[in-house]
Enzyme design. Structure first.
Site, mmCIF file in Angstrom:
data_model
loop_
_atom_site.group_PDB
_atom_site.id
_atom_site.type_symbol
_atom_site.label_atom_id
_atom_site.label_comp_id
_atom_site.label_asym_id
_atom_site.label_seq_id
_atom_site.Cartn_x
_atom_site.Cartn_y
_atom_site.Cartn_z
ATOM 1 N N ARG A 1 -6.304 -1.081 8.339
ATOM 2 C CA ARG A 1 -5.539 0.233 7.855
ATOM 3 C C ARG A 1 -4.354 0.355 8.432
ATOM 4 O O ARG A 1 -4.041 -0.429 9.519
ATOM 5 C CB ARG A 1 -6.278 1.415 8.327
ATOM 6 N N HIS A 2 -3.132 0.590 7.455
ATOM 7 C CA HIS A 2 -1.942 0.677 7.964
ATOM 8 C C HIS A 2 -1.779 1.467 9.321
ATOM 9 O O HIS A 2 -2.617 2.285 9.749
ATOM 10 C CB HIS A 2 -1.219 1.365 6.917
ATOM 11 N N GLN B 1 -1.901 11.971 2.371
ATOM 12 C CA GLN B 1 -0.824 11.017 1.829
ATOM 13 C C GLN B 1 -1.215 10.584 0.452
ATOM 14 O O GLN B 1 -0.149 10.514 -0.455
ATOM 15 C CB GLN B 1 -0.541 9.877 2.739
ATOM 16 N N HIS C 1 -5.544 0.943 2.987
ATOM 17 C CA HIS C 1 -5.419 2.263 3.482
ATOM 18 C C HIS C 1 -6.957 2.783 3.942
ATOM 19 O O HIS C 1 -7.872 2.293 3.363
ATOM 20 C CB HIS C 1 -5.001 3.316 2.340
ATOM 21 N N ASN D 1 0.496 11.248 8.753
ATOM 22 C CA ASN D 1 -0.985 11.242 9.638
ATOM 23 C C ASN D 1 -0.910 11.999 10.722
ATOM 24 O O ASN D 1 -2.063 12.862 11.132
ATOM 25 C CB ASN D 1 -1.136 9.686 9.897
ATOM 26 N N ARG E 1 3.952 1.704 3.981
ATOM 27 C CA ARG E 1 3.154 1.881 5.188
ATOM 28 C C ARG E 1 2.200 0.634 5.615
ATOM 29 O O ARG E 1 2.248 0.179 6.608
ATOM 30 C CB ARG E 1 2.540 3.240 5.269
ATOM 31 N N GLU F 1 -3.841 3.766 -1.784
ATOM 32 C CA GLU F 1 -4.535 4.812 -1.542
ATOM 33 C C GLU F 1 -4.809 5.391 -2.354
ATOM 34 O O GLU F 1 -4.328 5.613 -3.577
ATOM 35 C CB GLU F 1 -3.785 5.422 -0.364
#
Length: 190
Positions: A8-9, A21, A140, A15, A58, A83
């Protein structure tokens, strides 16, 4: 076997503030950049052949930071790794979205099963293109969790942490989930 590290980023300001997001292109913050470098250190224990990401900044920046630490260049961005789209709830906090739509069905919300289908389609494509390779996929939390839920046949995978590393493999016998957020899980063929 094709072995995947699903990363995951790192953290973004959205966040940090609990905002949804989704497909909005929100950049990493400094904490997220540090998390990406930490993920690279965890990944350094293995040899990697390929590095890819979602096209959202991201994820692509997280991948580039990991690649810089591991000596890999990101070879592609896959649109199907973006995402989940949260529709009208994007940009709202969880509380604000719950207040507006307590049932959780936000107008324009992308179905979770579609997120899983497109994520697995991309992993299958990568398996075909890079058989017997080790592939880092930076995406994501919603995408990774949807993939894991389908592979584990559950809707209860844990929340995927920022810069968390989960691992899966695929060969002629099927998919195996090996770890979630860096924690090994019992061997299971799917």
């Amino acid at each position: 076997m094709t072995y995947f590290a699903l990363v995951r980023h790192g953290e973004t300001d959205w966040n940090r503030h609990g905002r949804l997001q989704g497909s909005s292109d929100v950049p990493l913050n400094d904490t997220g950049r540090a998390q990406a470098r930490e993920a690279a250190h965890r990944l350094a224990a293995s040899d990697w052949d390929v590095l890819v990401s979602s096209p959202l900044s991201r994820a692509s920046e997280t991948a580039d930071l990991i690649g810089a630490e591991l000596g890999l260049t990101r070879s592609a961005s896959y649109p199907d790794l973006r995402e989940r789209h949260y529709g009208e709830a994007e940009g709202l906090t969880d509380y604000e979205a719950y207040y507006e739509w307590p049932h959780g069905l936000y107008p324009g919300l992308e179905p979770r099963i579609e997120v899983a289908r497109r994520g697995l389609r991309t992993l299958s494509e990568l398996h075909t293109e890079h058989p017997d390779s080790a592939v880092i996929v930076v995406a994501h939390g919603g995408v990774i969790r949807a993939i894991l839920d389908v592979l584990l046949q559950t809707r209860r995978s844990p929340r995927i942490l920022n810069a968390g590393v989960s691992t899966v493999g695929v060969d002629d016998d099927g998919w195996q989930v090996r770890s979630i957020n860096g924690i090994d899980i019992p061997s299971m063929d799917i």
